[in-house]
Design a protein around this motif. Structure first.
Motif, short mmCIF file in Angstrom:
data_model
loop_
_atom_site.label_atom_id
_atom_site.label_comp_id
_atom_site.label_asym_id
_atom_site.label_seq_id
_atom_site.Cartn_x
_atom_site.Cartn_y
_atom_site.Cartn_z
N GLN A 102 1.35 5.50 0.84
CA GLN A 102 0.98 6.30 2.00
C GLN A 102 -0.37 6.96 1.76
O GLN A 102 -0.82 7.12 0.62
N TRP A 103 -1.04 7.35 2.86
CA TRP A 103 -2.33 8.04 2.72
C TRP A 103 -2.14 9.43 2.10
O TRP A 103 -1.18 10.14 2.40
N TRP A 136 0.85 -1.21 0.00
CA TRP A 136 0.00 0.00 0.00
C TRP A 136 0.88 1.26 0.00
O TRP A 136 1.92 1.30 0.65
N ARG A 154 -5.52 5.70 -0.28
CA ARG A 154 -4.22 5.09 -0.55
C ARG A 154 -4.45 3.99 -1.59
O ARG A 154 -5.53 3.43 -1.69
N ARG A 212 -10.24 4.05 1.11
CA ARG A 212 -10.58 5.41 1.54
C ARG A 212 -10.82 5.43 3.04
O ARG A 212 -11.29 4.43 3.60
N LYS A 213 -10.53 6.59 3.66
CA LYS A 213 -10.92 6.79 5.05
C LYS A 213 -11.24 8.27 5.26
O LYS A 213 -10.71 9.15 4.58
N CYS A 233 -11.63 12.10 6.79
CA CYS A 233 -10.72 13.06 7.42
C CYS A 233 -11.51 14.36 7.68
O CYS A 233 -12.48 14.68 6.99
N MET A 263 -9.38 10.71 2.67
CA MET A 263 -8.03 10.44 2.16
C MET A 263 -8.06 9.07 1.49
O MET A 263 -8.88 8.21 1.80
#
Length: 807
Positions: A676-677, A674, A691, A712-713, A715, A689
């Motif tokens: 980085q974000w 993976w 990755r 995705r996550k 933020c 964000m």
């Protein structure tokens, strides 16, 4: 192998080996029989009184105590064997030991205790713990246990065996399944008392003795002599009861002493031949160097001999070398049966015995003559702590050899004409002459080759061979006879048809050299086996002498060697080969130096010319399965050599290997790590964000599919201002601030503590056109200040999301 002690609750008196009736045997007894026995009596008593099928004089099964003694020595261990003569067998068994004239319903009626040798074969009986029975009911032809004789004053003991075969129980109060042993008087300690009955058999019988040496570093690892381990040449004879070669409790003759200490059979053979009226056949077989090799590498040594009514015993011995005076062998083995027939087969495991002439306790102990000479006795595991057979618990010594004696023919009119089996009938039939050619017309052969030279160069029987080539087989359904033919023969000058020929024996091996150091003389002899039938004089020499040199150097630094042993057989059966002979170090140099004399010699030997014939091979087998379950592998097929090995080497290949291909193996999807974000995609409020990771190998041939490549996550930076004008003002200020920073970067680069940085590079292209990609840019160090101690002065990297709209 560790022995199992007698079960708890038994008398601690020394153990008597007993075979116990199996549980299956108990079930085989009828209820009616058991009901007749009073309820107060113990199970052992009911066991002894239960009546199965009783066969008096039935010799298919036998109970044997090693050494066949009539007397026992209190506290001494004896090996007891229960066996069935092939093709018979038994599923269960019982052996129990009783004091004479006792019923067995009380514990004190039983004599001695038992020790289990193999727990997989035998066990103590749960309801009669003084008896031994089988561990599991199955077919078997032989079991062994140990019996430790009871203490002095017990008197005579009766060993009784029972046999269970299918649902029938055989047992005897007398005969081959019962053995009576009486206590030996102390004044006769050590003497072998083995009564030998007169033989009532008719005609003669011919036997083959085969010796299987099992003494190796694997079976007897303690102090095993890796150098020079061997069995000496076997020497013995078939003889009458008036002559004793050796026996337990007797003293070794000079011949036995030379075999035991030096491995030399010369003197022993002389002693045997001096008893010509009591001896029918001298038994001899080659020495074995090393002591053990697999049977597919070296055949077991064997010898043939004959017996008749007066000379129906056989004895032999061979030295275990190196050793002080240790041997194995049989003494006065009786091959005549009580039914006036000849024993069919004897199989006996052998443990070493001490000749009583040397007091050494290890394999390579220095010479230490026993003065005065002691009696011959079996070695035990408690003789000496340094002994290679020592066991502080007093267990049995693992057998070092096995001897098999098989009857191969009977000649003359026989008293007992009932053959033992079909093979025995065939062995007793005289071969018929084949005058007519029975070759099928569909088999086309070449002419027979000339007869080869006889395999025996003496007057002993050998064989010669001729051969022919199979040119064509017109009908594959009709088998073609062999391409080799064999015929008995004897060496030159030994024809039975020539009435003026005297038949001579083989030369007896050379006598020891007349001196032990330097040059001396030695001799050998042979005798006339048959004088000429026409009455003429036999002029062939019966004695030869020659010079011999032993230990040429006679200085204190020289070592004393034994005589050279006999040459081994040639390594080739035809053509050129090699043969070896060996000798041993008898005494190391007096000055303590190393012995440099050679202990083995080799020389070339020539055998009859090899006749080359085409290899006779079996058809190729089917191809084996592929070595792999998918992809590329290998497979093999074989064929066998049908020609006799003695006819020469065959260079045709016996195995073929080829490649094989199966469906391709599945290949799973492979991905990078993976990334980085990325930065949050919003400057205020809620955003996200991402990755990503890249596909390195797409799945193939049904491999595992690729998992997700984007994650995705959420933020959240800060709350967005509600006044649009203020928000626009801040956006404008932020944009101007970023523009100012960019201008500064483009001019002198960015200033960090301890170093000056180059401007940021332009953002890279987005890795995806849609669905969320990433962009990267870099800032590298332009200059580091000497006084800098900050770790923040290093290259920098930024990443952000791009093209986040759905595809």
């Amino acid at each position: 192998m560790r022995l199992s002690p007698a079960p708890p609750g038994l008398s601690p008196s020394p153990a008597l080996l007993a075979l116990a009736l199996p549980l299956a045997a108990a079930l085989a007894f009828s209820d009616e029989t058991l009901d007749k026995v009073p309820k107060s009596e113990g199970y052992c008593s009911r066991l002894l009184r239960a009546q199965g099928t009783r066969r008096e004089g039935y010799t298919e099964f036998s109970l044997r105590v090693e050494g066949d003694p009539d007397f026992y020595k209190p506290g001494t261990s004896y090996r007891v064997t229960l066996s069935a003569a092939p093709p018979s067998y038994f599923r269960g068994f019982t052996l129990i030991a009783l004091k004479e004239n006792r019923e067995g319903d009380k514990e004190e009626d039983h004599a001695g205790t038992f020790q289990i040798i193999d727990e997989e074969e035998t066990q103590f009986m749960s309801n009669c713990p003084v008896a031994v029975t089988e561990s599991t009911p199955r077919r078997r032809t032989r079991i062994q246990v140990f019996w430790i004789a009871p203490p002095a004053g017990t008197g005579c003991v009766i060993l009784k065996a029972s046999i269970v075969q299918k649902r029938i129980i055989y047992f005897q109060d007398e005969g081959s399944l019962t053995k009576r042993l009486c206590e030996q008087d102390s004044m006769f300690d050590g003497v072998t008392d083995k009564p030998i009955l007169d033989c009532c058999a008719c005609g003669t019988a011919k036997y083959r003795l085969t010796f299987y040496g099992n003494w190796s570093e694997k079976t007897h690892p303690k102090d095993y002599p890796r150098r020079a381990n061997h069995w000496s040449a076997i020497i013995g004879g078939s003889h009458s009861k008036n002559y004793v070669l050796w026996e337990y409790g007797g003293y070794a003759s000079e011949g036995v002493k030379q075999v035991a200490e030096l491995g030399s059979p010369v003197k022993m053979e002389e002693e045997i031949r001096q008893q010509s009226d009591e001896v029918l056949t001298v038994i001899k077989a080659k020495a074995q160097w090393p002591a053990w090799q697999p049977l597919n590498v070296r055949a077991a040594p064997s010898a043939e001999f004959s017996v008749d009514r007066t000379r129906h015993l056989m004895s032999f011995l061979t030295m275990m070398g190196p050793s002080p005076d240790w041997n194995v062998g049989l003494s006065a083995e009786d091959l005549c049966t009580k039914e006036c027939g000849w024993v069919q087969k004897v199989v006996q495991d052998l443990i070493p015995w001490d000749a009583g002439t040397d007091s050494g306790v290890t394999y390579e102990s220095p010479n230490k003559p026993t003065i005065p000479q002691e009696k011959i006795r079996p070695l035990t595991s408690l003789d000496h702590p340094q002994s290679p057979f020592y066991d502080p618990e007093g267990g049995s010594i693992t057998q070092v050899a096995r001897v098999v004696i098989e009857r191969i023919a009977r000649k003359g009119e026989q008293c007992n004409i009932v053959p033992d089996n079909v093979d025995d009938i065939v062995a007793d039939l005289a071969p018929e002459e084949k005058d007519e050619d029975d070759t099928p017309e569909t088999c086309i052969y070449s002419n027979w080759s000339p007869w080869s030279a006889c395999s025996s160069s003496t007057c002993d029987k050998g064989k010669r061979m001729r051969q022919r080539m199979l040119k064509a087989q017109l009908d594959l359904s009709v088998p073609c006879p062999d391409t080799q033919d064999f015929q008995p023969c004897m060496g030159p000058g030994c024809s039975d048809e020539d009435g003026s020929t005297c038949t001579m024996s083989e030369w007896i091996t050379w006598s020891p050299c007349s001196i032990s150091c330097g040059m001396g003389m030695r001799s050998r002899e042979r005798y006339v086996k048959q004088f000429p039938e026409d009455g003429s004089v036999c002029t062939l020499p019966t004695e030869e002498t020659e010079k011999c040199t032993v230990n040429e150097e006679c200085s204190p630094s020289s070592c004393l060697m034994t005589e050279w042993g006999e040459w081994d057989e040639c390594s080739a059966t035809c053509g050129m080969g090699m043969k070896k002979r060996h000798r041993m170090v008898k005494m190391s140099p007096a000055d303590g130096s190393m012995c440099k004399a050679e202990t083995s010699q080799a020389e070339k030997c020539m055998m009859p010319e090899c006749h080359t014939i085409p290899c006779l091979l079996s058809p190729w087998s089917e191809w084996s399965d592929c070595s792999v379950t998918c992809g590329k592998g290998m497979r093999t097929r074989q064929r066998m050599l049908k020609s006799l090995a003695e006819l020469g080497d065959c260079n045709e290949e016996l195995e073929q290997v080829e490649k094989c291909m199966l469906p391709e193996c599945p290949i799973d999807c492979e991905l990078t790590e993976w990334s980085q974000w990325s930065e949050c995609n919003k400057s205020c409020g809620k955003g996200h964000m991402i990755r990503t990771r890249m596909i390195q190998m797409e799945p193939q041939f049904g491999g595992a599919p690729c998992p997700e490549t984007v994650q995705r996550k959420k933020c959240r930076i800060r709350k967005c201002l509600k006044n649009p004008s203020i928000q626009k003002l801040r956006w404008r200020e932020a944009r101007e601030s970023r523009r100012g920073e960019q201008l500064r970067e483009e001019s002198d680069g960015e200033q960090f503590p301890g170093c000056r940085m180059r401007p940021w590079t332009a953002w890279s292209e987005c890795t995806k056109l849609c669905g969320g990609g990433i962009q990267e840019r870099y800032m590298t160090v332009k200059k580091r200040f000497k006084s800098s101690q900050f770790t923040s002065c290093k290259d920098k990297k930024e990443i952000r999301a791009c093209n986040v709209h759905p595809c």
